[in-house]
Write a protein that holds these residues in place. Sequence first.
Motif, PDB file in Angstrom:
ATOM      1  N   ASN A   1      20.110   5.472  14.103  1.00  0.00           N
ATOM      2  CA  ASN A   1      21.514   5.685  14.471  1.00  0.00           C
ATOM      3  C   ASN A   1      21.662   6.690  15.609  1.00  0.00           C
ATOM      4  N   SER A   2      20.734   7.644  15.702  1.00  0.00           N
ATOM      5  CA  SER A   2      20.808   8.629  16.786  1.00  0.00           C
ATOM      6  C   SER A   2      20.567   7.997  18.154  1.00  0.00           C
ATOM      7  N   CYS A   3      19.952   6.817  18.179  1.00  0.00           N
ATOM      8  CA  CYS A   3      19.705   6.135  19.455  1.00  0.00           C
ATOM      9  C   CYS A   3      20.992   5.620  20.097  1.00  0.00           C
ATOM     10  N   LYS A   4      22.093   5.602  19.349  1.00  0.00           N
ATOM     11  CA  LYS A   4      23.364   5.146  19.912  1.00  0.00           C
ATOM     12  C   LYS A   4      23.809   6.036  21.061  1.00  0.00           C
ATOM     13  N   THR A   5      23.400   7.302  21.019  1.00  0.00           N
ATOM     14  CA  THR A   5      23.803   8.243  22.074  1.00  0.00           C
ATOM     15  C   THR A   5      22.679   8.517  23.067  1.00  0.00           C
ATOM     16  N   GLY A   6      21.625   7.707  23.021  1.00  0.00           N
ATOM     17  CA  GLY A   6      20.590   7.817  24.040  1.00  0.00           C
ATOM     18  C   GLY A   6      19.258   8.302  23.515  1.00  0.00           C
ATOM     19  N   ALA A   7      18.286   8.353  24.443  1.00  0.00           N
ATOM     20  CA  ALA A   7      16.919   8.717  24.074  1.00  0.00           C
ATOM     21  C   ALA A   7      16.796  10.185  23.681  1.00  0.00           C
ATOM     22  N   ALA A   8      17.618  11.069  24.276  1.00  0.00           N
ATOM     23  CA  ALA A   8      17.487  12.504  24.012  1.00  0.00           C
ATOM     24  C   ALA A   8      17.745  12.828  22.546  1.00  0.00           C
ATOM     25  N   THR A   9      18.823  12.296  21.993  1.00  0.00           N
ATOM     26  CA  THR A   9      19.121  12.574  20.581  1.00  0.00           C
ATOM     27  C   THR A   9      18.076  11.926  19.677  1.00  0.00           C
ATOM     28  N   ASN A  10      17.554  10.790  20.090  1.00  0.00           N
ATOM     29  CA  ASN A  10      16.475  10.152  19.332  1.00  0.00           C
ATOM     30  C   ASN A  10      15.264  11.070  19.244  1.00  0.00           C
ATOM     31  N   VAL A  11      14.887  11.658  20.359  1.00  0.00           N
ATOM     32  CA  VAL A  11      13.733  12.558  20.387  1.00  0.00           C
ATOM     33  C   VAL A  11      13.994  13.802  19.547  1.00  0.00           C
ATOM     34  N   ILE A  12      15.201  14.354  19.652  1.00  0.00           N
ATOM     35  CA  ILE A  12      15.540  15.559  18.880  1.00  0.00           C
ATOM     36  C   ILE A  12      15.447  15.280  17.381  1.00  0.00           C
ATOM     37  N   TYR A  13      16.029  14.164  16.943  1.00  0.00           N
ATOM     38  CA  TYR A  13      15.988  13.810  15.531  1.00  0.00           C
ATOM     39  C   TYR A  13      14.549  13.580  15.060  1.00  0.00           C
ATOM     40  N   GLY A  14      13.750  12.926  15.887  1.00  0.00           N
ATOM     41  CA  GLY A  14      12.371  12.622  15.499  1.00  0.00           C
ATOM     42  C   GLY A  14      11.519  13.865  15.334  1.00  0.00           C
TER      43      GLY A  14
END
Length: 826
Positions: A488-501
């Motif tokens: 779900n964090s990928c909805k706002t782009g790669a940066a939030t995806n990386v932060i969550y991961g």
Amino acid sequence: MMRRTGPMSKEDSVSAFDVEDVSLKKSNLWPSAPPSISEEFDMDAKAKPASSIRNYFFKKSMFMFIPVVALVYSLSFTIPFGESAAGLSNSSSMIITSSIISLIFAMFQFLIIDRIPVQSITIEANNTSDPQKTTKRLNEVYEAIYHGAESFLKAEYTICTSFTVVFTGIVFTLIFWGTEWDLARASFTAISFALGSFTSILSGYLGMKVAVYSNVRTTISAQKPGYTDCFNTAFRAGAVMGFALCGLGMLMLYITLLCFRVYYPLPSDWVYLTECITGYGLGGSCIAMFGRVGGGIYTKAADVGADLVGKVVHGIPEDDPRNPATIADNVGDNVGDVAGMGSDLFGSFAEATCAALVVGTSIGNAGGWDAMMFPLIVSAVGLLVCVFCSFFATNIFTVRSEEQVSQALKMQLVSTTVFIIPAVYLAAVSFLPPFFDLDSSVGNKTISVQPYMAWLCVISGAVGGLIIGLLTEYYTSYNFRPVKEIANSCKTGAATNVIYGIALGYKSTIIPIIVLAILIYGSFSLCDMYGVALAAIGFLSNLATGLTIDVYGPVCDNAGGIAEMADLEPYVRDKIDVLDAAGNTTAAIGKGFAIGSAALVSLALFGAFITRIQELSNGMLFDNGVNILEPITFSFLIIGGMIPFAFAAMTMKSVGFAAMQMVHEVQRQFDANPALLEEGTDILPDYDACIAISTNASLREMIAPGALVILAPLMTGIFFGIKAVSGLLVGSLVSSIQLAISMSNSGGAWDNAKKYIEKASPHSELKGKGSDIHKAAVVGDTIGDPFKDTSGPALNIVMKLMAVLSLVFSDSFYACSEGRGIFQMG
């Protein structure tokens, strides 16, 4: 007709060494496909007469009867502390019998896989593809992957062989000097090092051979209706690797012990025997280091390059034959995820056993040879349990639907752990004396131990490993909340995806570390450092099953790639993707097992190192344990904590450097020949160029990280003394375990978050494949690739290799100014 834009000749081999042209078309000699195993053992009773049903259950019972009879036969020799009727000790009967059964079982599984011809089949009536053309494409892809893997491993193992020859001489020289010119101990340690190295090489090479041989057959099995055939093929491929490696490793180790026992026949001499055998663990760990790092760099350079240019830039599906890096990517699965992992876990088994033997040498005085061999007996019992439980997946509870795939794999871990508990108890009361004493590693007190206490240490490791494995599944499977949050964090782009991961990786260390801490405290309280070593053995007691499900994942991954490149019907790829998704989760569980066991093995080896220094100094050093407040110890503790980060930085930068070269090469080919981007084109790219990039980069870049890990404790012990080494080992252990769990789980979660988005419909919130959300997930997945498949898993070897190297050279360290080092700072 399929054409290539670049040559694919022997002269353009990816290796600097000549590679024989391997013909793989033997399977085309089959006039028709033989009956599959599922056809022979069809579960549908309605379609069979009563006699056939009775025959089916008879055959199933016979399959299960083999390991049961073997277990009863082996334990029939367990008249405590005597000799068997055959003249072998009870432990010899148990260990050798178990090893041989394991090897026979592996061969049996391979023969079943071998019956599947590399020949496309047509099941569905609306299938318009030409079976002959499809078979030709399957063989072309199969041979390309085989050739690439064979070439890389030949080049890598040539370097490893040269290293083994040179380092064997170093081991002999330093041990000869450190033991005051004891030729026997120096020779035996060098021999065991060479044996461990070459057994590790053989284990990795065997794994690659089996995986490549089975990948295409899994693809073909997926053309048949249902999930049973394709699941069983992939599972049996893993079983060949798992049981062959465990059987071979245990047999080689025990035969080496028996040979050394000829020179050291008395229990009072067995302390020297166990010290000599530590070279076996060192050899396995050194090769595992090069295998994990070299294979990890190879596979992730290709994977990252293929994903960034293919998926993100041009929107080409994964494993599309138009992508120049796709063959290198599939080769990498075999040389990194299979061969490298096989060497890694072989090293864990060898080191855990060596540590337990060194720490528990005194047991031989009370219980004789059989009692001292208890760690190997636990592994032997575990092998037979794993053989028994493997039939649950392939013959008892056969996989018939998508939901049953992950259940079958998880059942393997749970069932083996459950059955190992009573089996190890029986072994403990049969082989250990009713009471025996252990010297405490801290102070001068003696600990009285009973068999049930040793049993509790072993099962605490087995259960702790299962808990950590299930926790790993929770954090890396898309069936649970953490991975869904990343998606779900990928909805706002790669940066939030990386932060969550990254946050998920950090958070996932909490409970496993607490479990390990409880496990270490409990096992140490029961049996001192010997208990910790037994807990490590318990972690690895179902190693054959762990390897089986670990290899299952890369086999399914490759099978899906072959289906895509051979342009098979979409249902084949969809079916394999289901198997692969479960394989990703089980691979993450396997990494959790490997990391947890590595922590315990490292601690046990550290305890063995301290014990050996106490013996050398007659109790003058480390009599009350290690004092971390000593300036030299605390200083090197901080340095030791830095080494895993330096190692991770070196390996990740190597992947990034090789991936940049791969990206440029893939884009160059697309620019030079735009027709490659046309859907349905019959033009194939120059796969060899990408294979060459991965091969050259991995062989070049694996040297520096390996040198760091090997030279750090060696130079510290020689120049700064054993107190500095003790701080270095503790710092490295504490830092490595946290970083390894974090990196492995972050990478696994990013990978499965991408797969979760790919499963989504284009009309859902996640938009599915090809969307911006999916591209953001692909970025996270590419970042996670070196996390979970290069740096993270290799950190297991960092902590183990530094500890076992220090143990092997403990005499040499002490010989330098009585343990103070050349600079006399200790």
